[in-house]
Design a protein around this motif. Structure first.
Motif, PDB file in Angstrom:
ATOM      1  N   PHE A  17      78.767  36.092  66.273  1.00 53.22           N
ATOM      2  CA  PHE A  17      77.834  36.703  67.216  1.00 53.22           C
ATOM      3  C   PHE A  17      77.931  36.129  68.620  1.00 53.22           C
ATOM      4  CE2 PHE A  17      75.342  33.486  64.867  1.00 53.22           C
ATOM      5  CZ  PHE A  17      74.851  32.712  65.897  1.00 53.22           C
TER       6      PHE A  17
ATOM      7  N   ARG B 179      79.509  38.293  71.360  1.00 52.72           N
ATOM      8  CA  ARG B 179      78.854  39.573  71.599  1.00 52.72           C
ATOM      9  C   ARG B 179      78.167  39.605  72.966  1.00 52.72           C
ATOM     10  NH1 ARG B 179      75.698  40.138  66.647  1.00 52.72           N
ATOM     11  NH2 ARG B 179      74.005  39.079  67.695  1.00 52.72           N
TER      12      ARG B 179
ATOM     13  N   ARG C   4      74.866  44.706  71.353  1.00 55.00           N
ATOM     14  CA  ARG C   4      74.787  44.883  69.906  1.00 55.00           C
ATOM     15  C   ARG C   4      74.316  46.306  69.579  1.00 55.00           C
ATOM     16  NH1 ARG C   4      69.887  41.365  67.457  1.00 55.00           N
ATOM     17  NH2 ARG C   4      70.915  39.675  68.582  1.00 55.00           N
TER      18      ARG C   4
ATOM     19  N   MET D 203      73.921  40.977  61.720  1.00 60.28           N
ATOM     20  CA  MET D 203      74.019  40.510  63.095  1.00 60.28           C
ATOM     21  C   MET D 203      74.710  39.155  63.260  1.00 60.28           C
ATOM     22  SD  MET D 203      73.223  42.687  65.202  1.00 60.28           S
ATOM     23  CE  MET D 203      72.758  44.387  64.915  1.00 60.28           C
TER      24      MET D 203
ATOM     25  N   CYS E  21      78.427  40.626  63.410  1.00 60.75           N
ATOM     26  CA  CYS E  21      78.758  41.662  64.400  1.00 60.75           C
ATOM     27  C   CYS E  21      79.227  41.013  65.699  1.00 60.75           C
ATOM     28  CB  CYS E  21      77.530  42.531  64.657  1.00 60.75           C
ATOM     29  SG  CYS E  21      77.724  43.693  66.030  1.00 60.75           S
ATOM     30  N   CYS E  22      80.402  41.458  66.199  1.00 62.54           N
ATOM     31  CA  CYS E  22      80.906  40.923  67.460  1.00 62.54           C
ATOM     32  C   CYS E  22      80.602  41.860  68.625  1.00 62.54           C
ATOM     33  CB  CYS E  22      82.402  40.634  67.377  1.00 62.54           C
ATOM     34  SG  CYS E  22      83.419  42.101  67.209  1.00 62.54           S
ATOM     35  N   GLY E  23      79.933  42.998  68.373  1.00 61.48           N
ATOM     36  CA  GLY E  23      79.469  43.858  69.459  1.00 61.48           C
ATOM     37  C   GLY E  23      80.542  44.702  70.102  1.00 61.48           C
TER      38      GLY E  23
ATOM     39  N   MET F 285      74.401  51.088  71.694  1.00 60.63           N
ATOM     40  CA  MET F 285      74.727  49.709  72.077  1.00 60.63           C
ATOM     41  C   MET F 285      73.799  49.256  73.203  1.00 60.63           C
ATOM     42  SD  MET F 285      77.095  49.006  69.942  1.00 60.63           S
ATOM     43  CE  MET F 285      77.575  47.376  70.527  1.00 60.63           C
TER      44      MET F 285
ATOM     45  N   GLU G 154      72.965  42.344  74.999  1.00 65.60           N
ATOM     46  CA  GLU G 154      72.550  41.259  74.113  1.00 65.60           C
ATOM     47  C   GLU G 154      71.360  40.469  74.659  1.00 65.60           C
ATOM     48  OE1 GLU G 154      73.474  40.693  71.126  1.00 65.60           O
ATOM     49  OE2 GLU G 154      72.519  38.759  70.821  1.00 65.60           O
TER      50      GLU G 154
ATOM     51  N   ASN H 217      68.692  37.345  65.185  1.00 65.74           N
ATOM     52  CA  ASN H 217      69.703  38.144  64.489  1.00 65.74           C
ATOM     53  C   ASN H 217      69.141  38.793  63.226  1.00 65.74           C
ATOM     54  OD1 ASN H 217      71.968  37.764  66.188  1.00 65.74           O
ATOM     55  ND2 ASN H 217      72.247  35.693  65.390  1.00 65.74           N
TER      56      ASN H 217
END
Length: 412
Positions: free
Chosen positions: A267, A270, A273, A308, A311-313, A329, A332, A338
């Motif tokens: 994360f 990111r 998100r 979350m 997730c790397c976004g 999206m 962040e 998360n």
């Protein structure tokens, strides 16, 4: 022994690689015009960067050669005078490619050092993201949208020289604005860049952050195994098979959550998100199928919940989702944890709908810069409205394709 200055530039891999290089090189050039000596380098000899991965450049400057050599004997400085975060979401913590666990952005700052952040947010928003330190430090905010570009593109929006002007303001012992101007003329020979650097120094806002301020959470910590705890030979345990997911309301267990590395989290890469509107989801599976990081958990009722911590976004889920506004999206900086969005929805659907609408309505602009052609032009208007760019003085933004492919990073 003379005085040693250390500055780190923390940036998003690929998106800001050339920006970080320009800043690091510019620091050393300006320091030379101030009668000092220094070196600029990245953390890596090769280029193992990936999109959004936090990475670092360093500028080490000394008042004499002997002091510089002493400073260069270290692979990485143990403390720095200035930490530069060229994306404000890095203030939530840094977990780089060379994994050290999640670390505070201000970890290396010496007492009284400066954290310099490019952002459109105010002090309170940035301080709330930064982990607390045991001693006071200075926070300096440089107004501007985080400067992202692509693998082969450099976004010449003067962020590089504006950072140099800000450094002259917060660390005048390193160099002054006259030295910055000489470095800019030597490197770019551009009057507008000189004006941008001087204006940035004038407009920079600073504030002392006390030990009682900031994110109180303890940064991630781990213990390395002792020599007598090591197993024979080289063995890397496989990631175990996943398991079902428990419904927070009914207790029903079903679906599937793949087991993931218990320590390595994605994360920190990111900058935005996905926010999922489960009332609109048609369970088509496309987000689950197309996610390059397998971050979606399959829930007992057949939905897909973006995990979350994994997730790397990247935004692929939003791009492939066939339902309008089902996945959106969001920047962040709008989030503080998360937690599972599906669990929030299951526990209180009305509250979740209000939460989704609030996040989508108030979302800051996306940051990767690849949403539409001409997005940079849109950003110029925002910067003019915010007073960062002054059109009356002919300031401009530009997209320049790098002339030498080696200037950009390999990888992707």
């Amino acid at each position: 022994m003379g005085r040693l200055f250390a500055i780190e530039i923390v940036y998003r891999g690929i998106f800001q690689k050339n920006l970080a290089k320009n800043i690091s090189r510019g620091i050393v050039l300006a320091a030379r015009h101030a009668g000092k000596t220094g070196i600029s380098f990245g953390r890596y000899g090769d280029s193992p960067e990936r999109n959004g991965i936090p990475a670092k450049n360093f500028a080490i400057v000394a008042t004499d050669d002997e002091t510089l050599q002493e400073g260069m004997a270290k692979y990485e400085p143990r403390e720095v005078d200035i930490t530069i975060a060229v994306d404000d979401t890095l203030c939530k913590g840094v977990e780089s490619w060379a994994w050290y666990g999640l670390q505070p952005i201000n970890r290396l700052l010496k007492p009284g050092g400066t954290l310099l952040v490019t952002t459109m947010h105010d002090f309170d928003a940035i301080i709330s993201m930064c982990h607390r330190k045991d001693y006071p430090y200075q926070l300096a905010l440089l107004r501007g949208i985080p400067s992202f570009s692509g693998l082969w593109v450099y976004k010449d929006d003067h962020t590089d020289v504006r950072v140099l002007g800000a450094i002259a303001r917060v660390l005048p012992d390193l160099f002054d604005l006259d030295a910055v101007e000489k470095a800019i003329r030597e490197e770019w020979n551009d009057d507008l860049k000189v004006a941008s650097a001087r204006k940035a120094a004038d407009r920079l806002r600073t504030r002392v952050v006390l030990p009682t301020e900031g994110n109180p959470e303890k940064p991630y910590a781990f213990e390395l195994p002792r020599w007598y705890e090591l197993r024979e030979g080289l063995s890397i345990p496989a990631i175990p098979v996943g398991q079902g997911v428990a419904d927070p309301v009914t207790g029903q267990v079903g679906g599937f959550r793949p087991a993931r590395n218990p320590t390595f989290k994605k994360f920190s890469t990111r900058t935005m998100r996905p926010v999922v509107d489960f009332d609109k989801c048609v369970k088509c599976t496309l987000c689950w199928l197309q996610c390059p990081d397998s971050c979606f958990d399959v829930t007992p009722d057949g939905y897909y919940d973006a995990h979350m911590e994994a997730c790397c976004g990247c935004g692929v889920c939003e791009a492939v989702c066939p339902v309008e506004h089902c996945i959106t999206m969001v920047n962040e900086t709008a989030f503080t944890d998360n937690r599972s969005q599906w669990e929030m929805w299951k526990q209180d659907k009305d509250a979740y709908r209000a939460w989704v609408q609030d996040k989508i309505r108030a979302r800051p602009p996306r940051q990767h810069g690849f949403r539409i052609r001409g997005q940079y032009v849109e950003e110029i208007q925002q910067l003019v409205a915010a007073g960062v760019v002054d059109r009356s003085l002919g300031e401009r933004l530009a997209e320049d394709v790098t002339a030498e492919p080696g200037e950009a990073s390999a990888g992707g």
